[in-house]
Write a protein that holds these residues in place. Structure first.
Motif, mmCIF file in Angstrom:
data_model
loop_
_atom_site.group_PDB
_atom_site.id
_atom_site.type_symbol
_atom_site.label_atom_id
_atom_site.label_comp_id
_atom_site.label_asym_id
_atom_site.label_seq_id
_atom_site.Cartn_x
_atom_site.Cartn_y
_atom_site.Cartn_z
ATOM 1 N N LYS A 81 6.390 44.562 55.375
ATOM 2 C CA LYS A 81 7.360 45.157 54.419
ATOM 3 C C LYS A 81 7.591 44.237 52.907
ATOM 4 O O LYS A 81 7.471 44.604 52.398
ATOM 5 C CB LYS A 81 8.179 45.389 55.050
ATOM 6 C CG LYS A 81 8.535 47.434 55.514
ATOM 7 C CD LYS A 81 10.023 47.289 56.179
ATOM 8 C CE LYS A 81 9.357 48.803 57.286
ATOM 9 N NZ LYS A 81 11.168 49.102 57.895
ATOM 10 N N ARG A 133 -2.966 45.435 50.855
ATOM 11 C CA ARG A 133 -2.575 46.903 50.917
ATOM 12 C C ARG A 133 -3.806 47.035 49.965
ATOM 13 O O ARG A 133 -4.247 46.079 48.993
ATOM 14 C CB ARG A 133 -1.345 46.422 49.679
ATOM 15 C CG ARG A 133 -0.210 46.498 50.317
ATOM 16 C CD ARG A 133 0.966 46.798 49.538
ATOM 17 N NE ARG A 133 2.407 46.235 50.580
ATOM 18 C CZ ARG A 133 3.037 46.847 51.675
ATOM 19 N NH1 ARG A 133 2.994 48.107 51.659
ATOM 20 N NH2 ARG A 133 4.128 46.039 51.524
ATOM 21 N N ALA A 205 -0.379 52.318 57.647
ATOM 22 C CA ALA A 205 1.224 52.744 58.187
ATOM 23 C C ALA A 205 1.237 53.620 58.095
ATOM 24 O O ALA A 205 2.089 54.231 57.729
ATOM 25 C CB ALA A 205 1.945 51.469 57.015
ATOM 26 N N ASN A 207 5.152 54.871 57.507
ATOM 27 C CA ASN A 207 6.369 55.283 56.718
ATOM 28 C C ASN A 207 7.479 55.056 57.204
ATOM 29 O O ASN A 207 8.265 55.309 58.267
ATOM 30 C CB ASN A 207 6.163 56.645 55.916
ATOM 31 C CG ASN A 207 4.636 57.020 55.085
ATOM 32 O OD1 ASN A 207 4.641 55.900 54.579
ATOM 33 N ND2 ASN A 207 3.668 57.622 54.988
#
Length: 207
Positions: A81, A133, A205, A207
Motif C-alpha cells: 500500500k 505496479r 492486489a 482492493n
C-alpha cells in the motif's frame, strides 16, 4: 530450459501454495525468446503490455533461471500500500548443489530514496527481480536499443518519480553455475549465466 522447467516453475508454484500474501490472484506468463531474436528488454515490455491489457495491478519480474522465494508474497505484504515498486536482497545459490544461499557482500540492505540509490555502486544496490505496479512499469519501458545497462536506466527512472523501496526481505534467488564465482566485483558472470528465456509473473492486489 532445464532450469526453467524443473526449478523456476516449481519455485513459483511453491510460493503460491505457501501463501498469496496481499494478492487475490496470481498468474504466471512466460515470454519465450529461445532464438534470442526478441531480446530481454523487449520480452519484458511485451509482458508488461499483456499485464496492462488484462488489468493486473502488480508485476513481479523473474528470469527463467532464477528461483522465487517461497515466502515472497507474504514478505511484500506490508509494503504494497505504501510503495509503487519494491525490491529485496540480492541473493544467489549455485547450480546444481543449492547447498547455501549467498547474500551479496557489502550490498546496501535498505534503500528508501533516490539519493541513497545513486550514491552507491549499482552492483551493491538492485537486481531485476522486484514488484512494481503495472501502470508504473508501462510508463517506463525497458530500452530495447541498449545492450547493457537498460535495467538501471529503468530503475533510475522509476526511483526518481515514484515511491520505491529496497527492503530486508528475500524475494528470489539468482542461480549461478558452479563454473562462475558468486558475486565477483563485476556483474558480468551473472549476466552471462542467464538463459535466453524471459519470465514474468502477474499479480492482482486485493482492493
Amino acid at each position: 530450459q532445464e532450469v526453467y522447467v524443473n526449478m523456476c516453475v516449481p519455485s513459483i508454484n511453491l510460493a503460491i501454495a505457501h501463501g498469496k500474501g496481499p494478492f487475490e490472484k496470481i498468474e504466471c506468463l512466460p515470454v519465450f525468446d529461445i532464438e534470442g531474436s526478441i531480446g530481454r528488454s523487449e520480452a519484458r515490455n511485451i509482458g508488461v503490455e499483456q499485464a496492462w491489457r488484462e488489468q493486473y495491478d502488480w508485476i513481479f519480474f523473474l528470469d527463467a533461471d532464477d528461483l522465487l522465494f517461497d515466502g515472497v508474497f507474504e514478505a511484500v505484504r506490508e509494503h504494497i500500500k505504501g510503495f509503487d515498486a519494491v525490491w529485496g536482497q540480492i541473493v544467489a545459490t549455485q547450480y546444481p548443489d543449492f547447498e547455501t544461499l549467498n547474500f551479496r557482500e557489502n550490498q546496501i540492505k535498505v534503500i528508501d530514496n533516490f539519493k541513497t540509490l545513486i550514491a552507491h555502486d549499482p552492483f551493491l544496490t538492485l537486481q531485476m527481480g522486484h514488484f512494481v505496479r503495472t501502470k508504473v512499469a508501462r510508463k517506463h519501458p525497458f530500452d530495447a536499443e541498449m545492450n547493457t545497462g537498460e535495467d538501471f536506466k529503468y530503475y533510475l527512472e522509476i526511483w526518481k518519480k515514484y515511491r520505491c523501496l529496497k527492503c530486508e526481505s528475500t524475494f528470489f534467488h539468482l542461480i549461478i553455475p558452479l563454473s562462475f564465482k558468486i558475486f565477483s566485483d563485476s556483474s558480468d558472470n551473472a549476466e552471462n549465466s542467464k538463459s535466453i528465456f524471459g519470465f514474468i509473473s502477474f499479480l492482482k492486489a486485493i482492493n
